[in-house]
Motif scaffolding. Sequence first.
Motif, PDB file in Angstrom:
ATOM      1  N   UNK A 249       0.819  -1.209   0.000  1.00  0.00           N
ATOM      2  CA  UNK A 249       0.000   0.000   0.000  1.00  0.00           C
ATOM      3  C   UNK A 249       0.859   1.269   0.000  1.00  0.00           C
ATOM      4  N   UNK A 250       2.173   1.087  -0.161  1.00  0.00           N
ATOM      5  CA  UNK A 250       3.136   2.206  -0.139  1.00  0.00           C
ATOM      6  C   UNK A 250       2.997   3.029   1.143  1.00  0.00           C
ATOM      7  N   UNK A 251       2.976   2.295   2.252  1.00  0.00           N
ATOM      8  CA  UNK A 251       2.940   2.882   3.587  1.00  0.00           C
ATOM      9  C   UNK A 251       4.087   2.301   4.392  1.00  0.00           C
ATOM     10  N   UNK A 252       4.826   3.163   5.073  1.00  0.00           N
ATOM     11  CA  UNK A 252       5.974   2.708   5.865  1.00  0.00           C
ATOM     12  C   UNK A 252       5.569   2.582   7.327  1.00  0.00           C
ATOM     13  N   UNK A 253       5.438   1.349   7.853  1.00  0.00           N
ATOM     14  CA  UNK A 253       5.009   1.194   9.243  1.00  0.00           C
ATOM     15  C   UNK A 253       6.161   1.430  10.225  1.00  0.00           C
ATOM     16  N   UNK A 254       5.817   1.976  11.399  1.00  0.00           N
ATOM     17  CA  UNK A 254       6.757   2.034  12.501  1.00  0.00           C
ATOM     18  C   UNK A 254       6.597   0.753  13.310  1.00  0.00           C
ATOM     19  N   UNK A 255       7.703   0.092  13.595  1.00  0.00           N
ATOM     20  CA  UNK A 255       7.667  -1.176  14.323  1.00  0.00           C
ATOM     21  C   UNK A 255       8.549  -1.111  15.563  1.00  0.00           C
ATOM     22  N   UNK A 256       8.135  -1.834  16.586  1.00  0.00           N
ATOM     23  CA  UNK A 256       9.003  -2.084  17.725  1.00  0.00           C
ATOM     24  C   UNK A 256       9.655  -3.441  17.491  1.00  0.00           C
ATOM     25  N   UNK A 257      10.940  -3.501  17.660  1.00  0.00           N
ATOM     26  CA  UNK A 257      11.702  -4.715  17.366  1.00  0.00           C
ATOM     27  C   UNK A 257      12.444  -5.158  18.622  1.00  0.00           C
ATOM     28  N   UNK A 258      12.250  -6.429  18.989  1.00  0.00           N
ATOM     29  CA  UNK A 258      12.984  -6.990  20.130  1.00  0.00           C
ATOM     30  C   UNK A 258      14.025  -7.962  19.601  1.00  0.00           C
ATOM     31  N   UNK A 259      15.289  -7.651  19.877  1.00  0.00           N
ATOM     32  CA  UNK A 259      16.386  -8.472  19.399  1.00  0.00           C
ATOM     33  C   UNK A 259      16.601  -9.682  20.313  1.00  0.00           C
ATOM     34  N   UNK A 260      17.321 -10.697  19.833  1.00  0.00           N
ATOM     35  CA  UNK A 260      17.537 -11.908  20.639  1.00  0.00           C
ATOM     36  C   UNK A 260      18.163 -11.635  22.003  1.00  0.00           C
ATOM     37  N   UNK A 261      18.970 -10.589  22.116  1.00  0.00           N
ATOM     38  CA  UNK A 261      19.604 -10.259  23.408  1.00  0.00           C
ATOM     39  C   UNK A 261      18.690  -9.450  24.326  1.00  0.00           C
ATOM     40  N   UNK A 262      17.442  -9.203  23.871  1.00  0.00           N
ATOM     41  CA  UNK A 262      16.480  -8.484  24.692  1.00  0.00           C
ATOM     42  C   UNK A 262      16.418  -6.993  24.428  1.00  0.00           C
ATOM     43  N   UNK A 263      17.384  -6.441  23.692  1.00  0.00           N
ATOM     44  CA  UNK A 263      17.358  -5.016  23.376  1.00  0.00           C
ATOM     45  C   UNK A 263      16.202  -4.711  22.421  1.00  0.00           C
ATOM     46  N   UNK A 264      15.639  -3.512  22.573  1.00  0.00           N
ATOM     47  CA  UNK A 264      14.502  -3.139  21.736  1.00  0.00           C
ATOM     48  C   UNK A 264      14.849  -1.901  20.914  1.00  0.00           C
ATOM     49  N   UNK A 265      14.251  -1.811  19.720  1.00  0.00           N
ATOM     50  CA  UNK A 265      14.497  -0.716  18.793  1.00  0.00           C
ATOM     51  C   UNK A 265      13.181  -0.227  18.205  1.00  0.00           C
ATOM     52  N   UNK A 266      13.168   1.050  17.828  1.00  0.00           N
ATOM     53  CA  UNK A 266      12.103   1.566  16.968  1.00  0.00           C
ATOM     54  C   UNK A 266      12.650   1.593  15.549  1.00  0.00           C
ATOM     55  N   UNK A 267      11.921   0.974  14.625  1.00  0.00           N
ATOM     56  CA  UNK A 267      12.385   0.928  13.234  1.00  0.00           C
ATOM     57  C   UNK A 267      11.220   1.174  12.282  1.00  0.00           C
ATOM     58  N   UNK A 268      11.412   2.095  11.350  1.00  0.00           N
ATOM     59  CA  UNK A 268      10.488   2.233  10.235  1.00  0.00           C
ATOM     60  C   UNK A 268      10.923   1.268   9.139  1.00  0.00           C
ATOM     61  N   UNK A 269       9.960   0.584   8.540  1.00  0.00           N
ATOM     62  CA  UNK A 269      10.225  -0.247   7.367  1.00  0.00           C
ATOM     63  C   UNK A 269       9.675   0.506   6.171  1.00  0.00           C
ATOM     64  N   UNK A 270      10.553   0.964   5.309  1.00  0.00           N
ATOM     65  CA  UNK A 270      10.114   1.854   4.230  1.00  0.00           C
ATOM     66  C   UNK A 270       9.830   1.065   2.958  1.00  0.00           C
ATOM     67  N   UNK A 271       8.852   1.559   2.206  1.00  0.00           N
ATOM     68  CA  UNK A 271       8.438   0.893   0.971  1.00  0.00           C
ATOM     69  C   UNK A 271       9.296   1.346  -0.214  1.00  0.00           C
ATOM     70  N   UNK A 272       9.987   2.458  -0.088  1.00  0.00           N
ATOM     71  CA  UNK A 272      10.710   3.029  -1.209  1.00  0.00           C
ATOM     72  C   UNK A 272      12.146   2.526  -1.283  1.00  0.00           C
TER      73      UNK A 272
END
Length: 272
Positions: A249-272
């Motif tokens: 849909x050409x929309x870039x969602x903001x995601x919360x990502x939890x890594x295997x070591x427990x650290x968390x990140x905010x990441x946009x996944x962009x369509x472009x």
Amino acid sequence: MLDLNSKNIQLQFEGFCNTPSLWNNADIFDLQQFHIKNNSTSIFEGEIPKYLRLGKRVERFVAHQLKQDITISILAENVQIQQEKITVGEIDFIIKENQTPIHLEIVYKFYLYDETTGKTEIEHFIGPNKRDSLLQKLTKLQQQQLPLLYNTNTKKLLNKLNLNSTEIVQKVLFKAQLFLPYNCKTPELKQLNSDCIKGYFISFVELSNFSKCKFYIPEKVNWLQEIQTQVHWLTFESFLPKASIYIEQKTSPLCWVKQPNGEVLKIFIVWW
């Protein structure tokens, strides 16, 4: 005990309070930042309809903070300026700080650093879907939103408040979350506040690098929140088809990502 909606609103408010101003010392585009003195997080006590969009929520949060400051009085809030029943613009706030009248415009944005866009630090920051940019917003503030104070159709409001436009100081409360390309050298920000950097962005094809991670896609109004760990995390396999719908849909969602070591990140996944 707070219901889920009330809890989310409180977390949104706390996230808003914890977001720094996009610039601090020097004015950008002759736009002077307004700093709320008491920036300590408190309990948000206002009412917010469930489907109120993010920008309007932020205005409610600002109103709540302004009311906590005994040196500030709100004279007007969210006033539509009309010319023959056609809206020509909206004034966010007219306040008095001590005895100084201030026209205050509120901005809360999410921008991604794209070195291929433009040539300057300001020009490099664009919206997640490439439909807007920091440069466009600053220009709109400078050329459209703030000049609305001097529009002949605004005189009715100012007369009602017993104010003259020439005595009103103009300021902006401009907050933002900034996102950098993942695994790239962090650019040195000379004009903007590096404390606004909140995460990263990647292209959809780079998602395979996070195959060991877990994911959560917050609703847009919850983009304001700090990452919450007590959520229903999705495995990479469960997350992938959900993310692909946004990308199609050409929309870039903001995601919360939890890594295997427990650290968390905010990441946009962009369509472009």
